[in-house]
Scaffold this motif. Sequence first.
Motif, PDB file in Angstrom:
ATOM      1  N   GLY A 152       0.820  -1.215   0.000  1.00 58.74           N
ATOM      2  CA  GLY A 152       0.000   0.000   0.000  1.00 58.74           C
ATOM      3  C   GLY A 152       0.844   1.251   0.000  1.00 58.74           C
ATOM      4  O   GLY A 152       0.498   2.249  -0.643  1.00 58.74           O
ATOM      5  N   PHE A 161       2.032   2.228  -3.613  1.00 51.32           N
ATOM      6  CA  PHE A 161       1.046   2.978  -4.397  1.00 51.32           C
ATOM      7  C   PHE A 161       0.921   4.414  -3.883  1.00 51.32           C
ATOM      8  O   PHE A 161       0.776   5.354  -4.661  1.00 51.32           O
ATOM      9  N   GLY A 217       1.668   7.741  -6.084  1.00 52.58           N
ATOM     10  CA  GLY A 217       0.639   8.774  -6.176  1.00 52.58           C
ATOM     11  C   GLY A 217       1.144  10.134  -5.724  1.00 52.58           C
ATOM     12  O   GLY A 217       0.832  11.163  -6.330  1.00 52.58           O
ATOM     13  N   LEU A 259      -6.211   8.837  -7.909  1.00 51.60           N
ATOM     14  CA  LEU A 259      -6.584   7.425  -7.943  1.00 51.60           C
ATOM     15  C   LEU A 259      -5.530   6.544  -7.275  1.00 51.60           C
ATOM     16  O   LEU A 259      -5.854   5.623  -6.517  1.00 51.60           O
ATOM     17  N   LEU A 260      -4.258   6.813  -7.547  1.00 51.99           N
ATOM     18  CA  LEU A 260      -3.186   6.014  -6.945  1.00 51.99           C
ATOM     19  C   LEU A 260      -3.106   6.218  -5.433  1.00 51.99           C
ATOM     20  O   LEU A 260      -2.907   5.259  -4.679  1.00 51.99           O
ATOM     21  N   ALA A 278      -5.589   7.122  -3.468  1.00 50.95           N
ATOM     22  CA  ALA A 278      -6.766   6.472  -2.887  1.00 50.95           C
ATOM     23  C   ALA A 278      -6.562   4.961  -2.804  1.00 50.95           C
ATOM     24  O   ALA A 278      -6.915   4.329  -1.811  1.00 50.95           O
ATOM     25  N   ARG A 279      -5.969   4.385  -3.838  1.00 48.63           N
ATOM     26  CA  ARG A 279      -5.708   2.934  -3.823  1.00 48.63           C
ATOM     27  C   ARG A 279      -4.711   2.564  -2.723  1.00 48.63           C
ATOM     28  O   ARG A 279      -4.878   1.566  -2.032  1.00 48.63           O
ATOM     29  N   GLY A 280      -3.673   3.361  -2.555  1.00 46.51           N
ATOM     30  CA  GLY A 280      -2.690   3.102  -1.499  1.00 46.51           C
ATOM     31  C   GLY A 280      -3.290   3.217  -0.111  1.00 46.51           C
ATOM     32  O   GLY A 280      -3.031   2.387   0.764  1.00 46.51           O
ATOM     33  N   THR A 326      -6.462   2.830   0.679  1.00 42.94           N
ATOM     34  CA  THR A 326      -7.375   1.701   0.846  1.00 42.94           C
ATOM     35  C   THR A 326      -6.604   0.438   1.210  1.00 42.94           C
ATOM     36  O   THR A 326      -7.017  -0.325   2.084  1.00 42.94           O
ATOM     37  N   ALA A 327      -5.469   0.217   0.558  1.00 45.84           N
ATOM     38  CA  ALA A 327      -4.656  -0.969   0.867  1.00 45.84           C
ATOM     39  C   ALA A 327      -4.123  -0.909   2.289  1.00 45.84           C
ATOM     40  O   ALA A 327      -4.064  -1.926   2.981  1.00 45.84           O
TER      41      ALA A 327
END
Length: 138
Positions: free
Chosen positions: A46, A49, A53, A104-105, A107-109, A111-112
């Motif tokens: 995480g 990412f 980002g 987006l990146l 947010a993905r990190g 979330t992970a």
Amino acid sequence: MAKANENTPLSELIGGLLSDVTGLLRKEIDLAKTEVSEKVKKALSGVEFLMIGLVLAIGAVGVLLSALVSGLAVVLSRYGISEVSANALAAVIVGLVIGAIAWLLIARGVTALRGTELTLDRTTASLRRDAEIVKEKV
């Protein structure tokens, strides 16, 4: 440990119990190390990412600042659309696209990282079982 005999001295029984408990603790420590290693690997995924980002977000800020400068030059010229204003519009579009990708990146990190639970479930359950076994032997 072998089955206890009524003739076995107490010191030997205690020594055997201590040996068993020591071996058990060593295995539990090894399990904890393995579990922590797995959790850290998930968390680092995480973070990767998140860092990518953030790097893209810094680039987006640079592009948007460049667009602001170009836009200010257009406002100062105030007469018709020139090459400078076209450059400013292009910089805004690129900045918004890179900013969206960065968002987006990130947010993905995040979330992970939220999904990574850093508790040692297997180790805790195993230690509880071991404690009950030791209580039974004592």
